[in-house]
Each structure stands twice: as structure tokens, then as C-alpha cells.
Design a protein around this motif. Structure first.
Motif, short mmCIF file in Angstrom:
data_model
loop_
_atom_site.label_atom_id
_atom_site.label_comp_id
_atom_site.label_asym_id
_atom_site.label_seq_id
_atom_site.Cartn_x
_atom_site.Cartn_y
_atom_site.Cartn_z
N GLU A 152 0.83 -1.21 0.00
CA GLU A 152 0.00 0.00 0.00
C GLU A 152 0.86 1.26 0.00
OE1 GLU A 152 -2.31 -0.56 3.54
OE2 GLU A 152 -3.53 -2.15 2.65
N THR A 153 1.90 1.27 0.85
CA THR A 153 2.78 2.43 0.95
C THR A 153 3.54 2.63 -0.36
OG1 THR A 153 2.99 2.10 3.33
CG2 THR A 153 4.66 3.48 2.27
N TYR A 154 4.10 1.56 -0.89
CA TYR A 154 4.84 1.62 -2.15
C TYR A 154 3.95 2.18 -3.27
CZ TYR A 154 7.09 0.05 -6.44
OH TYR A 154 7.65 0.00 -7.69
N THR A 155 2.76 1.65 -3.42
CA THR A 155 1.83 2.09 -4.47
C THR A 155 1.47 3.56 -4.30
OG1 THR A 155 0.95 -0.14 -4.73
CG2 THR A 155 -0.44 1.67 -5.51
N ARG A 156 1.19 3.97 -3.07
CA ARG A 156 0.83 5.37 -2.81
C ARG A 156 1.97 6.31 -3.19
NH1 ARG A 156 -0.30 4.73 2.15
NH2 ARG A 156 1.59 5.55 3.07
N VAL A 157 3.21 5.94 -2.84
CA VAL A 157 4.36 6.81 -3.12
C VAL A 157 4.66 6.86 -4.61
CG1 VAL A 157 6.86 7.03 -2.73
CG2 VAL A 157 5.35 6.52 -0.81
N VAL A 158 4.64 5.72 -5.27
CA VAL A 158 4.93 5.67 -6.72
C VAL A 158 3.81 6.36 -7.50
CG1 VAL A 158 5.25 4.12 -8.70
CG2 VAL A 158 6.44 3.67 -6.54
N ALA A 196 2.15 8.79 -6.55
CA ALA A 196 2.29 10.23 -6.33
C ALA A 196 3.43 10.81 -7.17
CB ALA A 196 2.53 10.53 -4.85
N GLY A 197 4.10 9.95 -7.96
CA GLY A 197 5.12 10.43 -8.88
C GLY A 197 6.55 10.24 -8.43
N HIS A 198 6.76 9.55 -7.33
CA HIS A 198 8.12 9.33 -6.84
C HIS A 198 8.70 8.07 -7.46
CE1 HIS A 198 7.66 12.64 -4.06
NE2 HIS A 198 6.48 12.15 -3.76
N GLU A 199 10.03 8.03 -7.53
CA GLU A 199 10.74 6.95 -8.20
C GLU A 199 10.73 5.64 -7.39
OE1 GLU A 199 15.29 5.99 -9.71
OE2 GLU A 199 14.80 8.00 -9.01
N ARG A 228 12.55 6.18 -3.86
CA ARG A 228 13.51 7.29 -3.76
C ARG A 228 12.76 8.56 -3.37
NH1 ARG A 228 19.11 6.44 -4.15
NH2 ARG A 228 19.39 4.41 -5.14
N ASP A 229 13.35 9.33 -2.45
CA ASP A 229 12.74 10.60 -2.07
C ASP A 229 13.05 11.62 -3.17
OD1 ASP A 229 15.28 11.78 -1.60
OD2 ASP A 229 15.01 11.84 0.58
N PRO A 230 12.52 12.86 -3.06
CA PRO A 230 12.72 13.84 -4.13
C PRO A 230 14.18 14.16 -4.43
CG PRO A 230 10.91 14.53 -2.74
CD PRO A 230 11.55 13.34 -2.06
N ASP A 231 15.08 13.90 -3.47
CA ASP A 231 16.51 14.16 -3.70
C ASP A 231 17.27 12.90 -4.11
OD1 ASP A 231 16.71 17.00 -3.09
OD2 ASP A 231 16.09 16.39 -1.08
N GLY A 232 16.55 11.81 -4.33
CA GLY A 232 17.19 10.58 -4.78
C GLY A 232 17.66 9.66 -3.67
N ASN A 233 17.36 9.99 -2.42
CA ASN A 233 17.76 9.13 -1.30
C ASN A 233 16.88 7.88 -1.24
OD1 ASN A 233 19.79 10.93 -0.10
ND2 ASN A 233 18.02 12.25 0.24
#
Length: 137
Positions: free
Chosen positions: A85-91, A93-96, A114-119
Motif C-alpha cells: 500500500e505504501t509503495y503504491t501510494r508513493v509511486v 504520487a510520482g516518486h521513483e 527514492r525521495d525527491p533528492d534521490g535518497n
């Protein structure tokens, strides 16, 4: 989604686990000698979270996109379903995505985004030994 709150941990991917263990012991981190798994992994609970050292070789065994040493902030969620669920929500939302959810050899459900800075941010469920398998190294 569960009402349980996620907790955080830190996984440091290193070239030499044994050398890193000695470094963190010198800093004052109490790492039991029996916690060192074949010089590829050590996990230490610290104040309600976890601190892990993992070898590059072990990490690349389940995440081929990983390269070199680095730090993975770990979000520990309450269930295997919460990983997906968390993975799907984050991806969504446009995150890598770095690693889509897998049933990891250590018995947890696991994914990396990956967060917005690539971490790298790992999302991990509690471990269930009955779902584990042989390590990739």
C-alpha cells in the motif's frame, strides 16, 4: 491502512561489514559479537528503532539497482500489506521506484523508493521466518 504508526530504522550499506562494526563500536554503539551474520549483515535495536550494517554484495543480491555503499532510511510498517500500500501510494504520487515489493529472503515484505533528492527509503514489514529463504550470497 492500519492505525499502527510506522517506525524508522537505518541501514548502512558498506564495503566491509567487519571494519564498520569496529568503527561503530568505537563510536559507542553496542553491537553484540553474535549479531554479525557471516560478515554480511548485523542488526542492532537502538531506542525503539534499528541500526543495520549490510554488505554491498548482500544488498546487490536482492536489489540489482543498488550500486556501492550508501544509506537506506528504513520505514518499518506494521504489515506485509502495508508495504504494498505504501509503495503504491508513493509511486502513484510520482516518486521513483527502486525496488518493487518483494518477499525478501529474511522473511519480510520489502520495497525501496527514492525521495525527491534521490535518497533510498526502504519500506519493510515485520519479519516472518516462515516466509524467508536462502540469502543471495
Amino acid at each position: 491502512m492500519s492505525d499502527a504508526k510506522p517506525t524508522f530504522g537505518l541501514s548502512v550499506v558498506v564495503a566491509d561489514v567487519d571494519r564498520s562494526i569496529e568503527f561503530y563500536r568505537t563510536l559507542g554503539v553496542q553491537i553484540p559479537y553474535e549479531a554479525n551474520w557471516r560478515s554480511h549483515h548485523v542488526g542492532v535495536p537502538i531506542e525503539g528503532s534499528d541500526f543495520d550494517l549490510d554488505s554491498i554484495e548482500l544488498t546487490k543480491g536482492y536489489d540489482q539497482a543498488w550500486s556501492g555503499s550508501g544509506v537506506i532510511m528504513m520505514l518499518r510498517v506494521p504489515t506485509r500489506e502495508a508495504v504494498d500500500e505504501t509503495y503504491t501510494r508513493v509511486v502513484d504520487a510520482g516518486h521513483e521506484s527502486q525496488l518493487a515489493p518483494i518477499d525478501a529472503f529474511w522473511g519480510a515484505r520489502y520495497a525501496v523508493v527514492r525521495d525527491p533528492d534521490g535518497n533510498a527509503v526502504g519500506v519493510m514489514s515485520p519479519m516472518d521466518e516462515s516466509r524467508g529463504g536462502p540469502p543471495p550470497v
